[in-house]
Scaffold this motif. Structure first.
Motif: not given
Length: 487
Positions: A122-136
């Motif tokens: 069950g190890y999470e080798f990949e995880r997604k961060l929340p969508t974010k506004d970065l540099m427009g």
């Protein structure tokens, strides 16, 4: 047994040294030659590194989690099937009492493989961060953990089978390829592991390699070679410094589990009558050849004489001798060099303090690298035997004046591997536990040694951790990928 230990593993093949040279594996309890060991030269080590590099770069080992999990299950099951052969092998080459093969010396680490098998479920080798506004721009980001690459695993002679499995299984679970180099004093534990992996698992050629050079200069190739991405070492702090310096030229990832001079602090409300006999006997387990052994006993100054008398009574009755005797808890040390070094520490203790029990060469046996269980007191906390790792069955008893003084003495060495504290007041003991500069702390005898607990040290006791989730992650790189968010 011979078929398990007569060949190295390089690129999926069980092979002799290219030069044909061998060296002797010696039983430390009898000084008898157990057998011949392939003496790898630089060309052999280069071939092993090249095989590991190709396997990492050209196969799907690093990304195929299900294959890795299946191979670890196969390895565990094959080791269990051969456990009795392995038991005889481990006792013969280490001098460890046979009773410990039911635990840390053999059966324990085989069962520990389940830890990494479970993590791969069950190890999470990949995880997604929340969508974010970065540099427009609205972006999504993925955090990936990827195998570090080719790992050089360098192991010592005190608990060789355990440490071989500890390093190899973590690195393999992470998706790395491995070149395992054991101590020349205990090569069979590694050669047997390689043979069993080659004959009973689907581990692809080159993913696991085992080489047994007797020459440290040849072994040094593993720490400086540009095709090695990471080094994991268990050994002395002096060796750790050399490995770290050698790895610096190519900025390798380095995991170091090094020396210790661990202290047990008995606070003024602790039950000395119960605790001290067990601790005095404990320092003699496997002839004191353990990095986290509690080799300094700190007691209230007013109770020093009582503590010394209790420790002496226990050490005088430690069952030591033949490691094949099920009643023995202390066998020989690993070789003549180690024995002679311990005896020099005993001589230093006699000059700087008082030896209460032991402290002399023993004539108890005609052959074998045996030393006496030894109790030392009336010594300055800054004296050599109170500061340096003896790696023998020696206990130093030191007095302290108050809790702050006890903590100061406990933390006064270059090491920070382990500590312990005992008190009738749990809150008081926990308060001290939080103040120790040590990687592991036992409170009132509670055990920290477990596959789910990360193990490693502060200060010059090392870098990184083994076991726990941290033990897997020490062999993983972290990558951030950013991409435009959808719609």
């Amino acid at each position: 047994m011979a078929s398990l230990v007569e060949r190295m593993l390089i690129d999926g093949e069980l092979v002799a040294a290219g030069s044909g040279r061998t060296f002797d594996n010696v039983n430390p309890a009898t000084e008898e030659v157990l057998g011949a060991v392939p003496d790898a030269d630089a060309a052999d080590v280069e071939r092993a590194i090249g095989a590991a590099r190709r396997a990492f770069d050209t196969t799907d080992w690093s990304t195929n989690v299900e294959l890795r999990r299946r191979c670890l299950v196969q390895l565990r099951d094959a080791l269990r099937a051969d456990v009795e052969t392995l038991r005889s092998l481990v006792v013969a080459e280490t001098g460890s009492p046979v009773m410990f093969t039911a635990g840390i010396q053999l059966e324990g680490p085989i069962s520990f493989i389940d830890h990494y098998i479970g993590l791969l479920d069950g190890y999470e080798f990949e995880r997604k961060l929340p969508t974010k506004d970065l540099m427009g721009m609205q972006v999504d980001r993925v955090i990936r953990r990827e195998a570090a690459g080719v790992v050089a695993a360098i192991t010592p002679w005190n608990y060789p089978f355990y440490l071989n499995l500890c390093k190899v299984t973590a690195a393999l679970a992470a998706g790395c390829t491995v070149v395992l180099k054991p101590a020349p004093d205990t090569p069979w534990s590694a050669l047997a592991l390689g043979a069993i992996a080659a004959e009973h698992t689907d581990i692809p050629p080159g993913v696991l390699n085992v080489v047994t050079p007797s020459d440290n200069a040849v072994a040094g190739l593993l720490t400086s070679h540009p095709d090695v991405d990471a080094v994991t070492l268990t050994g002395s702090t002096a060796t750790g410094r050399k490995v770290m310096a050698a790895a610096a030229g190519t900025i390798k990832r380095v995991t170091l589990e090094l020396g210790g001079k661990s202290a047990a602090v008995l606070l003024d409300d602790a039950d000395l009558q119960t605790l001290i006999p067990a601790m005095a006997g404990g320092v003699c387990v496997h002839a004191g050849q353990g990095c986290a052994a509690l080799t300094r006993l700190l007691v209230p100054r007013a109770r020093l004489d009582e503590a010394v008398a209790l420790a002496a009574g226990a050490m005088e009755h430690v069952p030591w001798g033949d490691p094949t005797d099920p009643a023995t808890i202390m066998g020989p040390v690993v070789n003549a060099r180690q024995r002679d070094g311990i005896l020099r520490y005993y001589e230093s203790a006699a000059r700087d303090g008082r030896i209460v029990v032991g402290g002399k060469p023993t004539d108890r046996f005609e052959r074998g690298y045996f030393v006496e269980p030894t109790l030392i007191t009336d010594i300055d906390p800054k004296a050599t035997v109170a500061q340096e790792e003896i790696f023998g069955p020696a206990l130093v008893v030191l007095p302290y004046d108050d809790d702050d003084d006890a903590l100061r003495i406990a933390d006064s060495t270059i090491f920070g591997l382990s500590s312990a504290v005992f008190s009738a007041d749990l809150d008081r003991a926990m308060a001290m536990a939080r103040r120790f500069r040590a990687g592991t702390v036992g409170v009132n005898g509670a055990a920290w040694f477990d596959v789910e607990s990360p193990f490693g040290g502060y200060k010059q006791s090392g870098l990184g951790r083994e076991w726990g989730t941290e033990g897997l992650e020490d062999f993983l790189e972290v990558k951030t990928i950013a991409y435009p968010a959808a719609g």
